[in-house]
Design a protein around this motif. Sequence first.
Motif, PDB file in Angstrom:
ATOM      1  N   ARG A  46       6.019   8.054 -12.534  1.00 36.33           N
ATOM      2  CA  ARG A  46       5.560   7.956 -11.149  1.00 36.33           C
ATOM      3  C   ARG A  46       5.492   9.340 -10.534  1.00 36.33           C
ATOM      4  O   ARG A  46       6.270  10.234 -10.877  1.00 36.33           O
ATOM      5  CB  ARG A  46       6.527   7.093 -10.351  1.00 36.33           C
ATOM      6  CG  ARG A  46       6.594   5.695 -10.879  1.00 36.33           C
ATOM      7  CD  ARG A  46       7.551   4.864 -10.082  1.00 36.33           C
ATOM      8  NE  ARG A  46       6.903   3.575  -9.969  1.00 36.33           N
ATOM      9  CZ  ARG A  46       6.909   2.834  -8.890  1.00 36.33           C
ATOM     10  NH1 ARG A  46       7.568   3.210  -7.838  1.00 36.33           N
ATOM     11  NH2 ARG A  46       6.276   1.700  -8.858  1.00 36.33           N
TER      12      ARG A  46
ATOM     13  N   ARG B 274      -1.050   0.556  -7.380  1.00 37.55           N
ATOM     14  CA  ARG B 274      -0.789   0.221  -8.779  1.00 37.55           C
ATOM     15  C   ARG B 274      -1.621   1.126  -9.683  1.00 37.55           C
ATOM     16  O   ARG B 274      -2.695   1.572  -9.290  1.00 37.55           O
ATOM     17  CB  ARG B 274      -1.137  -1.238  -9.061  1.00 37.55           C
ATOM     18  CG  ARG B 274      -0.345  -2.209  -8.220  1.00 37.55           C
ATOM     19  CD  ARG B 274       1.080  -2.276  -8.719  1.00 37.55           C
ATOM     20  NE  ARG B 274       1.865  -3.150  -7.870  1.00 37.55           N
ATOM     21  CZ  ARG B 274       2.990  -2.805  -7.289  1.00 37.55           C
ATOM     22  NH1 ARG B 274       3.468  -1.610  -7.458  1.00 37.55           N
ATOM     23  NH2 ARG B 274       3.650  -3.649  -6.544  1.00 37.55           N
ATOM     24  N   PRO B 275      -1.155   1.340 -10.924  1.00 35.38           N
ATOM     25  CA  PRO B 275      -1.954   2.149 -11.853  1.00 35.38           C
ATOM     26  C   PRO B 275      -3.313   1.501 -12.109  1.00 35.38           C
ATOM     27  O   PRO B 275      -3.436   0.278 -12.125  1.00 35.38           O
ATOM     28  CB  PRO B 275      -1.125   2.163 -13.134  1.00 35.38           C
ATOM     29  CG  PRO B 275       0.255   1.814 -12.707  1.00 35.38           C
ATOM     30  CD  PRO B 275       0.109   0.934 -11.505  1.00 35.38           C
ATOM     31  N   ARG B 276      -4.305   2.346 -12.313  1.00 37.48           N
ATOM     32  CA  ARG B 276      -5.647   1.826 -12.596  1.00 37.48           C
ATOM     33  C   ARG B 276      -5.696   1.298 -14.023  1.00 37.48           C
ATOM     34  O   ARG B 276      -4.835   1.578 -14.843  1.00 37.48           O
ATOM     35  CB  ARG B 276      -6.686   2.903 -12.377  1.00 37.48           C
ATOM     36  CG  ARG B 276      -6.522   4.088 -13.286  1.00 37.48           C
ATOM     37  CD  ARG B 276      -7.583   5.102 -12.991  1.00 37.48           C
ATOM     38  NE  ARG B 276      -7.230   6.327 -13.667  1.00 37.48           N
ATOM     39  CZ  ARG B 276      -7.434   7.516 -13.187  1.00 37.48           C
ATOM     40  NH1 ARG B 276      -7.971   7.655 -12.016  1.00 37.48           N
ATOM     41  NH2 ARG B 276      -7.103   8.583 -13.864  1.00 37.48           N
TER      42      ARG B 276
ATOM     43  N   GLU C   3       3.763   4.247  -3.293  1.00 38.77           N
ATOM     44  CA  GLU C   3       3.749   3.719  -4.657  1.00 38.77           C
ATOM     45  C   GLU C   3       4.109   2.239  -4.712  1.00 38.77           C
ATOM     46  O   GLU C   3       3.753   1.551  -5.665  1.00 38.77           O
ATOM     47  CB  GLU C   3       4.730   4.508  -5.537  1.00 38.77           C
ATOM     48  CG  GLU C   3       4.226   5.865  -5.902  1.00 38.77           C
ATOM     49  CD  GLU C   3       5.243   6.689  -6.667  1.00 38.77           C
ATOM     50  OE1 GLU C   3       4.825   7.658  -7.314  1.00 38.77           O
ATOM     51  OE2 GLU C   3       6.464   6.377  -6.600  1.00 38.77           O
ATOM     52  N   ARG C   4       4.766   1.724  -3.708  1.00 37.17           N
ATOM     53  CA  ARG C   4       5.061   0.289  -3.692  1.00 37.17           C
ATOM     54  C   ARG C   4       3.794  -0.541  -3.579  1.00 37.17           C
ATOM     55  O   ARG C   4       3.749  -1.681  -4.018  1.00 37.17           O
ATOM     56  CB  ARG C   4       5.991  -0.055  -2.537  1.00 37.17           C
ATOM     57  CG  ARG C   4       7.431   0.325  -2.817  1.00 37.17           C
ATOM     58  CD  ARG C   4       8.334  -0.154  -1.737  1.00 37.17           C
ATOM     59  NE  ARG C   4       8.317   0.880  -0.687  1.00 37.17           N
ATOM     60  CZ  ARG C   4       8.718   0.714   0.544  1.00 37.17           C
ATOM     61  NH1 ARG C   4       9.143  -0.449   0.936  1.00 37.17           N
ATOM     62  NH2 ARG C   4       8.679   1.703   1.401  1.00 37.17           N
ATOM     63  N   TYR C   5       2.760   0.043  -2.995  1.00 40.77           N
ATOM     64  CA  TYR C   5       1.509  -0.689  -2.777  1.00 40.77           C
ATOM     65  C   TYR C   5       0.406  -0.287  -3.750  1.00 40.77           C
ATOM     66  O   TYR C   5      -0.516  -1.056  -3.984  1.00 40.77           O
ATOM     67  CB  TYR C   5       1.014  -0.463  -1.342  1.00 40.77           C
ATOM     68  CG  TYR C   5       2.024  -0.912  -0.327  1.00 40.77           C
ATOM     69  CD1 TYR C   5       2.235  -2.256  -0.069  1.00 40.77           C
ATOM     70  CD2 TYR C   5       2.796   0.008   0.356  1.00 40.77           C
ATOM     71  CE1 TYR C   5       3.180  -2.677   0.844  1.00 40.77           C
ATOM     72  CE2 TYR C   5       3.749  -0.390   1.279  1.00 40.77           C
ATOM     73  CZ  TYR C   5       3.930  -1.739   1.517  1.00 40.77           C
ATOM     74  OH  TYR C   5       4.872  -2.137   2.421  1.00 40.77           O
TER      75      TYR C   5
END
Length: 135
Positions: free
Chosen positions: A21, A125-127, A121-123
Amino acid sequence: MTNKSEGAPRLFTVPAKPRTRTSDVLLTLIEFTNHPKVTLRSLTERFGDRTFGMLLVLVAIFSVIPFVSLIVGPLITLLGLQMAVGLTKTWLPRSVLDWQLSPEGVRTALCVFEPRVRAIERYVRPRWQFTEASF
């Protein structure tokens, strides 16, 4: 005609290990600021493939200071052009990369910035990994 399976990247592969992250990268940078010499070059080397995004955010933060935008604007343009051309590594003038930064100032900025990145980062997401394949 060559076989498609030979040498061609696979579209639906999953990375061997999960990507770290950005907030974790920032935490390692906070630890790095314990060194007496902190430069923009040393920070960008530790950002890895996140250098463009992090530099754009870092530079944009300083653009709110009056008259600093005269320097920051061309720098943002330079970074944007590099991204548009498809460079994978940033290029900045040596004089900019070798600016000596205050370790305490960098540490303070990163400590303020890191919780905000963690909240985002809570909202976010990885692509999809297959979108990164080169065609």
